[in-house]
Design a protein around this motif. Structure first.
Motif, PDB file in Angstrom:
ATOM      1  N   GLU A   1       0.814  -1.225   0.000  1.00  0.00           N
ATOM      2  CA  GLU A   1       0.000   0.000   0.000  1.00  0.00           C
ATOM      3  C   GLU A   1       0.841   1.265   0.000  1.00  0.00           C
ATOM      4  N   VAL A   2       1.897   1.310   0.807  1.00  0.00           N
ATOM      5  CA  VAL A   2       2.718   2.525   0.918  1.00  0.00           C
ATOM      6  C   VAL A   2       3.475   2.841  -0.364  1.00  0.00           C
ATOM      7  N   LEU A   3       3.567   1.877  -1.282  1.00  0.00           N
ATOM      8  CA  LEU A   3       4.292   2.088  -2.533  1.00  0.00           C
ATOM      9  C   LEU A   3       3.371   2.234  -3.743  1.00  0.00           C
ATOM     10  N   GLN A   4       2.067   2.142  -3.537  1.00  0.00           N
ATOM     11  CA  GLN A   4       1.131   2.175  -4.655  1.00  0.00           C
ATOM     12  C   GLN A   4       1.212   3.479  -5.457  1.00  0.00           C
ATOM     13  N   ASP A   5       1.374   4.617  -4.789  1.00  0.00           N
ATOM     14  CA  ASP A   5       1.404   5.897  -5.505  1.00  0.00           C
ATOM     15  C   ASP A   5       2.706   6.108  -6.276  1.00  0.00           C
ATOM     16  N   GLU A   6       3.828   5.687  -5.701  1.00  0.00           N
ATOM     17  CA  GLU A   6       5.138   5.862  -6.344  1.00  0.00           C
ATOM     18  C   GLU A   6       5.983   4.609  -6.175  1.00  0.00           C
ATOM     19  N   PRO A   7       5.727   3.594  -6.995  1.00  0.00           N
ATOM     20  CA  PRO A   7       6.513   2.363  -6.872  1.00  0.00           C
ATOM     21  C   PRO A   7       7.966   2.569  -7.288  1.00  0.00           C
ATOM     22  N   PRO A   8       8.900   1.950  -6.576  1.00  0.00           N
ATOM     23  CA  PRO A   8      10.301   2.010  -6.998  1.00  0.00           C
ATOM     24  C   PRO A   8      10.459   1.350  -8.367  1.00  0.00           C
ATOM     25  N   HIS A   9      11.355   1.886  -9.168  1.00  0.00           N
ATOM     26  CA  HIS A   9      11.616   1.319 -10.494  1.00  0.00           C
ATOM     27  C   HIS A   9      12.536   0.114 -10.363  1.00  0.00           C
ATOM     28  N   PRO A  10      12.235  -0.960 -11.081  1.00  0.00           N
ATOM     29  CA  PRO A  10      13.117  -2.131 -11.050  1.00  0.00           C
ATOM     30  C   PRO A  10      14.382  -1.881 -11.863  1.00  0.00           C
ATOM     31  N   PHE A  11      15.499  -2.456 -11.421  1.00  0.00           N
ATOM     32  CA  PHE A  11      16.738  -2.396 -12.193  1.00  0.00           C
ATOM     33  C   PHE A  11      16.675  -3.381 -13.367  1.00  0.00           C
ATOM     34  N   ASP A  12      15.921  -4.456 -13.206  1.00  0.00           N
ATOM     35  CA  ASP A  12      15.768  -5.472 -14.242  1.00  0.00           C
ATOM     36  C   ASP A  12      14.723  -4.981 -15.247  1.00  0.00           C
ATOM     37  N   SER A  13      15.138  -4.788 -16.487  1.00  0.00           N
ATOM     38  CA  SER A  13      14.224  -4.242 -17.502  1.00  0.00           C
ATOM     39  C   SER A  13      13.119  -5.225 -17.901  1.00  0.00           C
ATOM     40  N   ASP A  14      13.231  -6.492 -17.489  1.00  0.00           N
ATOM     41  CA  ASP A  14      12.173  -7.466 -17.767  1.00  0.00           C
ATOM     42  C   ASP A  14      10.969  -7.271 -16.845  1.00  0.00           C
ATOM     43  N   ILE A  15      11.178  -6.592 -15.725  1.00  0.00           N
ATOM     44  CA  ILE A  15      10.099  -6.353 -14.768  1.00  0.00           C
ATOM     45  C   ILE A  15       9.437  -5.027 -15.115  1.00  0.00           C
ATOM     46  N   ILE A  16       8.126  -5.065 -15.227  1.00  0.00           N
ATOM     47  CA  ILE A  16       7.389  -3.832 -15.508  1.00  0.00           C
ATOM     48  C   ILE A  16       6.358  -3.598 -14.412  1.00  0.00           C
ATOM     49  N   ILE A  17       6.075  -2.339 -14.165  1.00  0.00           N
ATOM     50  CA  ILE A  17       5.040  -1.973 -13.196  1.00  0.00           C
ATOM     51  C   ILE A  17       3.763  -1.738 -13.994  1.00  0.00           C
ATOM     52  N   GLU A  18       2.715  -2.474 -13.652  1.00  0.00           N
ATOM     53  CA  GLU A  18       1.434  -2.349 -14.337  1.00  0.00           C
ATOM     54  C   GLU A  18       0.359  -1.979 -13.334  1.00  0.00           C
ATOM     55  N   GLU A  19      -0.586  -1.171 -13.785  1.00  0.00           N
ATOM     56  CA  GLU A  19      -1.766  -0.920 -12.958  1.00  0.00           C
ATOM     57  C   GLU A  19      -2.871  -1.823 -13.485  1.00  0.00           C
ATOM     58  N   TRP A  20      -3.298  -2.740 -12.640  1.00  0.00           N
ATOM     59  CA  TRP A  20      -4.338  -3.688 -13.035  1.00  0.00           C
ATOM     60  C   TRP A  20      -5.692  -3.138 -12.637  1.00  0.00           C
ATOM     61  N   PRO A  21      -6.678  -3.325 -13.487  1.00  0.00           N
ATOM     62  CA  PRO A  21      -8.042  -2.955 -13.099  1.00  0.00           C
ATOM     63  C   PRO A  21      -8.553  -3.962 -12.056  1.00  0.00           C
ATOM     64  N   THR A  22      -9.717  -3.743 -11.555  1.00  0.00           N
ATOM     65  CA  THR A  22     -10.346  -4.723 -10.664  1.00  0.00           C
ATOM     66  C   THR A  22     -10.293  -6.073 -11.362  1.00  0.00           C
ATOM     67  N   THR A  23      -9.857  -7.109 -10.636  1.00  0.00           N
ATOM     68  CA  THR A  23      -9.556  -8.403 -11.237  1.00  0.00           C
ATOM     69  C   THR A  23     -10.148  -9.545 -10.409  1.00  0.00           C
ATOM     70  N   ILE A  24     -10.632 -10.568 -11.093  1.00  0.00           N
ATOM     71  CA  ILE A  24     -11.092 -11.790 -10.434  1.00  0.00           C
ATOM     72  C   ILE A  24      -9.943 -12.798 -10.468  1.00  0.00           C
ATOM     73  N   VAL A  25      -9.658 -13.417  -9.315  1.00  0.00           N
ATOM     74  CA  VAL A  25      -8.578 -14.394  -9.178  1.00  0.00           C
ATOM     75  C   VAL A  25      -9.122 -15.633  -8.485  1.00  0.00           C
ATOM     76  N   TYR A  26      -8.707 -16.783  -8.981  1.00  0.00           N
ATOM     77  CA  TYR A  26      -9.013 -18.044  -8.311  1.00  0.00           C
ATOM     78  C   TYR A  26      -7.780 -18.449  -7.533  1.00  0.00           C
ATOM     79  N   SER A  27      -7.943 -18.712  -6.250  1.00  0.00           N
ATOM     80  CA  SER A  27      -6.823 -19.020  -5.369  1.00  0.00           C
ATOM     81  C   SER A  27      -7.039 -20.374  -4.705  1.00  0.00           C
ATOM     82  N   ARG A  28      -5.936 -21.125  -4.583  1.00  0.00           N
ATOM     83  CA  ARG A  28      -6.037 -22.386  -3.847  1.00  0.00           C
ATOM     84  C   ARG A  28      -4.861 -22.556  -2.940  1.00  0.00           C
TER      85      ARG A  28
END
Length: 140
Positions: free
Chosen positions: A113-140
């Motif tokens: 939560e504390v990083l939602q407004d300004e997430p740190p940038h990853p050094f690894d260019s394969d990692i991207i920061i995405e804003e996901w819309p409301t999402t349905i997830v199945y968890s087990r």
């Protein structure tokens, strides 16, 4: 290669320090008292994501998770340990007709939560920061 992230995680992460991704429980399926799965709704939020495509599905998940752990454990623009959130989400991709799974998976880490407004940038260019819309997830 993962010695430092694992030491960092061990040093800085006791169970009470893990942040659960906020969700609304939609459905819970049990059989004979055992939880089979939960259907959850997660609100709009920012996630650190990595898409992997190895020969085996399990390799993709494992390598993606390891790269995310490096990001969480100081390999980011803040230089700080970000903290663990659970669950780490794995998205299995299908072909266009949705009839078969592909080798491609996305492994995603919910930014605390504390990083939602300004997430740190990853050094690894394969990692991207995405804003996901409301999402349905199945968890087990």
């Amino acid at each position: 290669d993962m010695a430092e992230p694992i030491q960092q995680l061990t040093r800085n992460n006791s169970p009470q320090e893990r942040q659960t991704v906020p969700f609304t429980l939609i459905q819970r399926k049990e059989k004979l008292g055992d939880l089979l799965y939960e259907k959850r709704q997660y609100g709009k939020a920012k996630w650190a994501c990595i898409k992997m495509k190895e020969k085996q599905y399990e390799q993709s998940i494992c390598l993606g998770f390891m790269k995310l752990m490096r990001y969480i454990c100081e390999q980011n623009s803040s230089g700080l340990y970000l903290g663990i959130t659970i669950p780490i989400v794995t998205i299995v991709h299908t072909n266009e007709s949705q009839s078969e799974m592909t080798q491609s998976v996305t492994v995603a880490y919910y930014l605390p939560e504390v990083l939602q407004d300004e997430p740190p940038h990853p050094f690894d260019s394969d990692i991207i920061i995405e804003e996901w819309p409301t999402t349905i997830v199945y968890s087990r």
